[in-house]
Design a protein around this motif. Structure first.
Motif, PDB file in Angstrom:
ATOM      1  N   TRP A  23       0.672  -1.305  -0.110  1.00 24.47           N
ATOM      2  CA  TRP A  23       0.161   0.085  -0.174  1.00 24.47           C
ATOM      3  C   TRP A  23       0.903   1.365  -0.041  1.00 24.47           C
ATOM      4  CZ3 TRP A  23      -4.661   2.017  -0.632  1.00 24.47           C
ATOM      5  CH2 TRP A  23      -5.028   3.345  -0.027  1.00 24.47           C
ATOM      6  N   LEU A  24       1.850   1.378   0.911  1.00 24.82           N
ATOM      7  CA  LEU A  24       2.697   2.441   0.902  1.00 24.82           C
ATOM      8  C   LEU A  24       3.637   2.755  -0.399  1.00 24.82           C
ATOM      9  CD1 LEU A  24       4.250   1.900   4.567  1.00 24.82           C
ATOM     10  CD2 LEU A  24       2.439   3.826   3.903  1.00 24.82           C
ATOM     11  N   VAL A  25       4.152   1.564  -0.910  1.00 19.55           N
ATOM     12  CA  VAL A  25       4.545   1.723  -2.181  1.00 19.55           C
ATOM     13  C   VAL A  25       3.818   2.217  -3.360  1.00 19.55           C
ATOM     14  CG1 VAL A  25       5.860   0.484  -4.161  1.00 19.55           C
ATOM     15  CG2 VAL A  25       6.396  -0.130  -1.726  1.00 19.55           C
ATOM     16  N   VAL A  26       2.568   1.692  -3.363  1.00 16.39           N
ATOM     17  CA  VAL A  26       1.792   2.034  -4.659  1.00 16.39           C
ATOM     18  C   VAL A  26       1.212   3.379  -4.344  1.00 16.39           C
ATOM     19  CG1 VAL A  26      -0.079   1.424  -5.993  1.00 16.39           C
ATOM     20  CG2 VAL A  26       1.217  -0.250  -5.371  1.00 16.39           C
ATOM     21  N   ALA A  27       0.095   3.310  -3.343  1.00 18.84           N
ATOM     22  CA  ALA A  27      -0.845   4.537  -2.795  1.00 18.84           C
ATOM     23  C   ALA A  27       0.191   5.504  -2.472  1.00 18.84           C
ATOM     24  CB  ALA A  27      -2.114   4.094  -2.402  1.00 18.84           C
ATOM     25  N   GLY A  28       0.969   5.356  -1.573  1.00 21.44           N
ATOM     26  CA  GLY A  28       1.929   6.242  -0.657  1.00 21.44           C
ATOM     27  C   GLY A  28       2.730   7.041  -1.651  1.00 21.44           C
ATOM     28  N   ASN A  29       3.077   6.750  -2.665  1.00 23.77           N
ATOM     29  CA  ASN A  29       4.068   7.073  -3.380  1.00 23.77           C
ATOM     30  C   ASN A  29       3.699   7.509  -5.187  1.00 23.77           C
ATOM     31  OD1 ASN A  29       7.000   6.833  -2.346  1.00 23.77           O
ATOM     32  ND2 ASN A  29       5.874   5.330  -1.453  1.00 23.77           N
ATOM     33  N   LEU A  30       2.247   7.655  -5.163  1.00 20.38           N
ATOM     34  CA  LEU A  30       1.805   8.155  -6.504  1.00 20.38           C
ATOM     35  C   LEU A  30       2.818   9.469  -7.016  1.00 20.38           C
ATOM     36  CD1 LEU A  30      -1.938   7.581  -6.063  1.00 20.38           C
ATOM     37  CD2 LEU A  30      -0.586   6.034  -7.441  1.00 20.38           C
ATOM     38  N   PRO A  31       2.843  10.421  -6.306  1.00 18.95           N
ATOM     39  CA  PRO A  31       3.497  11.602  -6.869  1.00 18.95           C
ATOM     40  C   PRO A  31       4.943  11.046  -7.407  1.00 18.95           C
ATOM     41  CG  PRO A  31       2.549  12.282  -4.744  1.00 18.95           C
ATOM     42  CD  PRO A  31       2.485  10.602  -4.889  1.00 18.95           C
ATOM     43  N   LEU A  52      12.650   0.288  -9.444  1.00 17.81           N
ATOM     44  CA  LEU A  52      12.637   1.227  -8.366  1.00 17.81           C
ATOM     45  C   LEU A  52      11.534   0.931  -7.208  1.00 17.81           C
ATOM     46  CD1 LEU A  52      14.138   3.807  -7.024  1.00 17.81           C
ATOM     47  CD2 LEU A  52      12.516   5.210  -8.344  1.00 17.81           C
ATOM     48  N   ALA A  53      10.480   0.494  -7.755  1.00 16.12           N
ATOM     49  CA  ALA A  53       9.273   0.129  -7.245  1.00 16.12           C
ATOM     50  C   ALA A  53       9.542  -1.062  -6.371  1.00 16.12           C
ATOM     51  CB  ALA A  53       7.983   0.019  -7.707  1.00 16.12           C
ATOM     52  N   LEU A  54      10.140  -2.019  -6.937  1.00 10.79           N
ATOM     53  CA  LEU A  54      10.588  -3.219  -6.011  1.00 10.79           C
ATOM     54  C   LEU A  54      11.577  -3.025  -5.193  1.00 10.79           C
ATOM     55  CD1 LEU A  54      10.042  -6.241  -5.875  1.00 10.79           C
ATOM     56  CD2 LEU A  54      11.597  -6.628  -7.836  1.00 10.79           C
ATOM     57  N   PHE A  55      12.482  -2.080  -5.359  1.00  5.96           N
ATOM     58  CA  PHE A  55      13.548  -1.830  -4.588  1.00  5.96           C
ATOM     59  C   PHE A  55      13.079  -1.241  -3.255  1.00  5.96           C
ATOM     60  CE2 PHE A  55      16.854   1.079  -2.360  1.00  5.96           C
ATOM     61  CZ  PHE A  55      17.960   0.036  -2.641  1.00  5.96           C
ATOM     62  N   LEU A  56      11.895  -0.448  -3.370  1.00  7.78           N
ATOM     63  CA  LEU A  56      11.291   0.412  -2.045  1.00  7.78           C
ATOM     64  C   LEU A  56      10.458  -0.743  -1.403  1.00  7.78           C
ATOM     65  CD1 LEU A  56      10.666   2.542  -0.485  1.00  7.78           C
ATOM     66  CD2 LEU A  56       8.746   3.498  -2.418  1.00  7.78           C
ATOM     67  N   LEU A  57       9.847  -1.475  -2.137  1.00  4.26           N
ATOM     68  CA  LEU A  57       9.047  -2.696  -1.525  1.00  4.26           C
ATOM     69  C   LEU A  57       9.892  -3.760  -0.570  1.00  4.26           C
ATOM     70  CD1 LEU A  57       6.310  -4.314  -1.043  1.00  4.26           C
ATOM     71  CD2 LEU A  57       6.825  -5.568  -3.039  1.00  4.26           C
ATOM     72  N   ARG A 187      14.700  12.280  -3.834  1.00  7.05           N
ATOM     73  CA  ARG A 187      15.064  11.798  -2.484  1.00  7.05           C
ATOM     74  C   ARG A 187      14.307  12.283  -1.552  1.00  7.05           C
ATOM     75  NH1 ARG A 187      21.110  14.478  -2.109  1.00  7.05           N
ATOM     76  NH2 ARG A 187      20.821  14.177  -4.267  1.00  7.05           N
ATOM     77  N   TYR A 188      13.535  13.394  -1.660  1.00 12.41           N
ATOM     78  CA  TYR A 188      12.669  13.866  -0.768  1.00 12.41           C
ATOM     79  C   TYR A 188      11.130  13.470  -1.066  1.00 12.41           C
ATOM     80  CZ  TYR A 188      16.559  17.014   0.014  1.00 12.41           C
ATOM     81  OH  TYR A 188      17.962  17.656   0.479  1.00 12.41           O
ATOM     82  N   MET A 189      10.968  12.553  -2.002  1.00 15.83           N
ATOM     83  CA  MET A 189       9.733  12.007  -2.187  1.00 15.83           C
ATOM     84  C   MET A 189       9.316  10.737  -1.860  1.00 15.83           C
ATOM     85  SD  MET A 189       9.142  13.895  -6.147  1.00 15.83           S
ATOM     86  CE  MET A 189       7.541  13.763  -6.045  1.00 15.83           C
ATOM     87  N   VAL A 190      10.334   9.858  -1.576  1.00 14.30           N
ATOM     88  CA  VAL A 190      10.001   8.350  -1.323  1.00 14.30           C
ATOM     89  C   VAL A 190       9.452   8.576   0.162  1.00 14.30           C
ATOM     90  CG1 VAL A 190      11.166   6.403  -0.794  1.00 14.30           C
ATOM     91  CG2 VAL A 190      12.419   8.068  -2.444  1.00 14.30           C
ATOM     92  N   ASN A 191       8.034   8.143   0.002  1.00 18.51           N
ATOM     93  CA  ASN A 191       7.268   7.946   1.375  1.00 18.51           C
ATOM     94  C   ASN A 191       7.511   6.545   1.688  1.00 18.51           C
ATOM     95  OD1 ASN A 191       5.832  10.246   2.068  1.00 18.51           O
ATOM     96  ND2 ASN A 191       4.504  10.031   0.374  1.00 18.51           N
ATOM     97  N   PRO A 192       7.597   6.203   3.132  1.00 13.24           N
ATOM     98  CA  PRO A 192       7.382   7.170   4.180  1.00 13.24           C
ATOM     99  C   PRO A 192       8.894   7.724   4.773  1.00 13.24           C
ATOM    100  CG  PRO A 192       7.212   5.117   5.177  1.00 13.24           C
ATOM    101  CD  PRO A 192       7.324   4.748   3.905  1.00 13.24           C
TER     102      PRO A 192
END
Length: 558
Positions: A23-31, A52-57, A187-192
């Motif tokens: 949820w955080l990877v998809v909805a929390g990082n739409l921007p 990048l999405a898989l790395f964040l997950l 770097r300031y856009m990667v939630n959370p």
């Protein structure tokens, strides 16, 4: 996010953690995903975005494996959902990023500023992006797993997540390094992680700063000017503008006539418009304390010390601050200060905000009440404007000053076309122009040494490249958030007193200046000397003698 029958006894803790991470990877990082998808690096490397999405997950799964233990998992998960949900909304709506400076703005906001951001889309974002996911996270049952079993399971998840992340980093390092190097704001856009980092960094910084003793400055400060009768002595009014960007000032060359009063005064040679001035920061919280400090931008992380108002007061001058904004950020704590609202009342003001048109009269009324003995050496009054504070630009101008129509009449700027936003913003600039014109007229009528110095605290983005408002980190902030207008008016009596002529000042108008010059220029206007005042940073100092006039290539005053 919906609860499914994962198990009759509830979710396995790690499975629930995985859903939260997704949820955080998809909805929390739409921007973040929208921004990356528009970059040329993503077009050149189609696998970059999913990598990048898989790395964040993987990063989140590893973090949760280490941290999401039973005693605090509910609270921690809810906090992360709230941080990501709200951060995502504001990044999506205004194009901002979340860094320590933005968190500082949140910490120090007031009811008026907060109300300005309250919109229906914000309510929907809170319900859909925060409240519903938190309810699911809080109420979805979790089965009991023995801690010994959970320990090795979590260890396995952490190990696998780190291995996959390391593999992705190895396979895509060149592309990701190039992406981050060329687009530092990401770097300031990667939630959370952005919000957590910003909260911790700002909290530690503020705690450390507050623990420092306040260092006195100007202990040897003295007024070098000749004392005069209290009602004939010099008066200086410093107007701290709010969110005014130089690009939209007509007197500075903007195509629209947003500054008819200032343009007329400039044409007659009565004012100097400084066209190349840059701010200390991109937010009020940073810029206002910085612009009054002798340390300047280089001292943002320096010791906690007094400012130029303390120095002027210590030298014996009368000093006062009138606020029509969200406070002075500590600058006026040790000098007489008041809110415009308290001085004017609800009859003229609405809610917690007053029209800036009340400020010239308030300045003269306050001048008359200052200590008479101090006034013989001079008076310095600071007016902190409401200015062009956004996003409700349409509320910053009176009907008589609305010449650019139609306006964007909503706080949700992204729902308006850019021209309507600019119209509302430009009308706000005309309001400031009218106020400055009135202030100069009133001071000129006093027939005494008088000066007006206007400078904005920071600039503003009006939708360029999808970015609104201000507060971007300095290193990645666009020029419009840092390039600010500055205007100086000196009465003939003040020019004679300081031995400074407007012709000389105009010869300096196109040179690069910044908020770093304000401390020393204000001291120079007030004729205050001391070891903390550096004439080399005083704009007036270059015009204080006939020799310096010759050096800048303009005629000497007759």
């Amino acid at each position: 996010m919906t609860t499914t029958a994962a198990h009759s006894q509830g979710w396995h803790p790690l499975a629930k953690d995985a859903v939260l991470a997704a949820w955080l990877v998809v909805a929390g990082n739409l921007p973040l995903w929208l921004t990356v998808s528009r970059l040329p690096e993503a077009a050149a490397s189609p696998l970059m975005l999913p990598a990048l999405a898989l790395f964040l997950l993987c990063a989140l799964l590893a973090s949760f494996g280490l941290l999401m233990w039973r005693p605090w998992r509910r609270v921690l998960g809810a906090a992360l959902i709230a941080l990501a949900g709200m951060g995502s909304y504001f990044m999506w709506t205004y194009g901002i990023v979340i860094d320590p400076g933005m968190v500082a703005n949140v910490f120090h906001t007031d009811a008026v500023e907060a109300a300005g951001l309250f919109t229906l889309p914000l309510v929907l974002a809170v319900v859909l992006g925060v409240a519903l996911p938190v309810i699911w996270w809080w109420r979805a049952p979790v089965r009991t797993v023995r801690w010994t079993r959970q320990l090795w399971q979590r260890g396995l998840v952490v190990l696998l997540a780190l291995l996959v992340a390391a593999g992705l980093l190895f396979a895509t390092f060149q592309d990701l390094a190039s992406l981050m190097r060329n687009n530092k704001s990401l770097r300031y856009m990667v939630n959370p992680y952005n919000s957590v980092y910003a909260l911790v960094r700002q909290g530690v910084s503020e705690s450390a700063h507050a623990a420092q003793p306040l260092q006195a400055i100007g202990l040897d400060a003295r007024a070098a000017g000749t004392a005069m009768a209290a009602d004939a002595a010099p008066v200086i009014v410093l107007v701290v503008g709010e969110t005014a960007r130089a690009d939209n000032f007509g007197v500075g060359g903007y195509a629209r006539d947003t500054t008819p009063r200032l343009s007329a005064l400039s044409a007659s040679g009565d004012i100097t418009y400084f066209s190349q001035v840059h701010s200390c920061g991109t937010s009020t919280q940073v810029s206002v304390p910085c612009m009054f400090s002798r340390l300047g931008r280089a001292g943002l992380d320096g010791p906690r010390e007094e400012n130029v108002l303390d120095l002027l007061q210590r030298a014996g001058l009368a000093v006062a601050w009138i606020d029509n904004q969200s406070g002075c950020k500590g600058v006026c704590d040790r000098v007489p200060n008041e809110r415009a609202m308290d001085a004017v009342g609800q009859g003229v003001c609405q809610g917690e905000a007053c029209p800036d048109a009340v400020l010239p009269e308030l300045a003269l009324k306050r001048l008359a009440t200052l200590d008479a003995q101090r006034r013989t050496l001079g008076s310095v009054i600071v007016l902190h404007q409401m200015g062009n504070h956004g996003p409700a630009y349409f509320e910053r101008s009176q009907k008589s000053h609305k010449v650019f129509l139609p306006e964007c009449e909503t706080n949700t700027l992204s729902s308006c076309d850019e021209q309507r936003i600019v119209n509302a913003y430009d009308n706000g600039i005309r309001e400031t122009d009218a106020m400055l014109g009135e202030l100069i007229d009133r001071l000129a009528a006093l027939q005494r040494p008088a000066a007006v110095l206007y400078v904005s605290d920071h600039g503003e983005s009006l939708g360029e490249n999808g970015l609104f408002l201000h507060g971007m980190p300095w290193s990645v902030a666009p020029e419009v958030q840092k390039h600010v207008p500055m205007v100086m008016w000196l009465s003939p009596a003040m020019q004679a007193r300081l031995q400074v002529h407007n012709d000389c000042l105009r010869g300096l108008a196109a040179k690069p200046w910044s908020h770093d010059n304000l401390f020393h220029t204000l001291a120079g206007l007030a004729q205050v000397e001391g070891k903390d005042v550096n004439p080399a940073q005083d704009i007036l100092a270059a015009c204080a003698s006939a020799d310096s006039v010759a050096r800048v290539g303009v005629r000497s005053p007759q």
